[in-house]
Design an enzyme around this catalytic site. Sequence first.
Site, short mmCIF file in Angstrom:
data_model
loop_
_atom_site.label_atom_id
_atom_site.label_comp_id
_atom_site.label_asym_id
_atom_site.label_seq_id
_atom_site.Cartn_x
_atom_site.Cartn_y
_atom_site.Cartn_z
N ARG A 1 6.46 8.26 6.16
CA ARG A 1 7.28 7.77 4.86
C ARG A 1 6.78 8.48 3.72
NH1 ARG A 1 11.34 4.87 3.94
NH2 ARG A 1 11.34 3.98 5.95
N GLY B 1 2.06 -15.18 -0.15
CA GLY B 1 1.16 -14.38 0.34
C GLY B 1 1.50 -13.46 1.15
N SER C 1 7.68 -11.70 -3.23
CA SER C 1 7.60 -12.53 -1.76
C SER C 1 5.81 -12.89 -1.48
CB SER C 1 8.32 -12.00 -0.77
OG SER C 1 7.83 -12.48 0.55
N ARG D 1 3.26 -3.37 2.35
CA ARG D 1 2.64 -4.70 1.89
C ARG D 1 1.49 -4.32 1.13
NH1 ARG D 1 1.63 -5.91 7.85
NH2 ARG D 1 2.80 -4.26 8.37
N GLY E 1 1.41 -0.93 7.55
CA GLY E 1 1.45 -1.76 6.40
C GLY E 1 1.34 -1.12 5.06
N GLU E 2 1.75 0.04 4.80
CA GLU E 2 1.57 0.63 3.73
C GLU E 2 2.29 -0.01 2.54
OE1 GLU E 2 1.73 5.08 1.10
OE2 GLU E 2 1.32 4.81 3.27
N ARG F 1 10.84 -0.55 11.92
CA ARG F 1 11.05 -1.79 11.09
C ARG F 1 11.88 -1.17 9.77
NH1 ARG F 1 5.04 -4.34 11.61
NH2 ARG F 1 5.26 -4.95 14.22
N GLN G 1 0.92 9.47 6.83
CA GLN G 1 2.06 8.66 6.70
C GLN G 1 3.37 9.37 6.89
OE1 GLN G 1 4.43 6.06 6.92
NE2 GLN G 1 3.49 4.76 5.53
#
Length: 298
Positions: free
Chosen positions: A52, A71, A66, A93, A90-91, A128, A50
């Site tokens: 990041r 969900g 959120s 999330r 999606g890490e 993103r 990854q």
Amino acid sequence: MAKNTGLGKGLRALIPDEVILSADGEDLELDVEKLVFHVKTSNIRPNPEQPRKSFDRGKLEELGASIKEHGIIQPLVVKPDGKGYTIIAGERRWRAANMVGLKDVPVIVRDLPAEEVLEIALIENVQREDLNSIEEALAYEGLMGKFNLTQGEIGIRIGKSRTAVANTLRLLKLPEAIQNDVAQGRISSGHARAILIMEEPEKMTAFAKEIMEKGLSVRETEKRIKKLQIEGMVSPLQKKKVDTSAYVMEIRDALEKRFATKVNFSSHGKSGKIELSYFSLDELDRILALLGYNKDDQ
């Protein structure tokens, strides 16, 4: 246990028994790469490649709140890895879901080669959530070293010019302390590019400290470097290597991230042009919308 959906023997091998299909029905002709499954959060692992490396805890807590309320709207993308899964995209999330104690998360399963996994992870972050410049440079370096991609090929994959990729990679020539300053946001990548001319690690480190102490802007930094050249603090040989467009490069990088497309600057003295590239009419409409233009209002 997973529901019987007539997915077929080969397809079933990708899906462990504890997966719960979110689609209902018998003997469906389904594409596994479009199906959304629910997988135990504990059976998912972050991607060691990854790009990041740091995650803002405050933003994760906001995302977690959120998720707890609404969900996870957008499923994670994962690949099979032993008895579990590795995250492709999606890490943030997944981390936020862990923080609020979510037992399972929605995923899309894709069995991809390592190169594509790293590419997707890089693209998701750059477009993103924005990697800091050092993480971005390390990700580019990984793509070049592990998969033999050129700077131009990386640029094509992420929608940036080869020059933008090259200038980001140059940041890895900085002393580690200054790389940390850039990664932590204490100085910008524009500052860092400007001081690369000094070459000697001790001089670069001292100048980075001066930038932070005096709160110098990128333009002020470039003027200060020119003054040091006149005073003989930077040799004539180094002077030829001065990157006088660090300020413009910083703006271009910001615009490329904002519009997710290639941006070109051309200058003629004090004047110049900014060009935004598009590769389809849909992309043109997207860029125009970001610029606040609505053709229906004309």
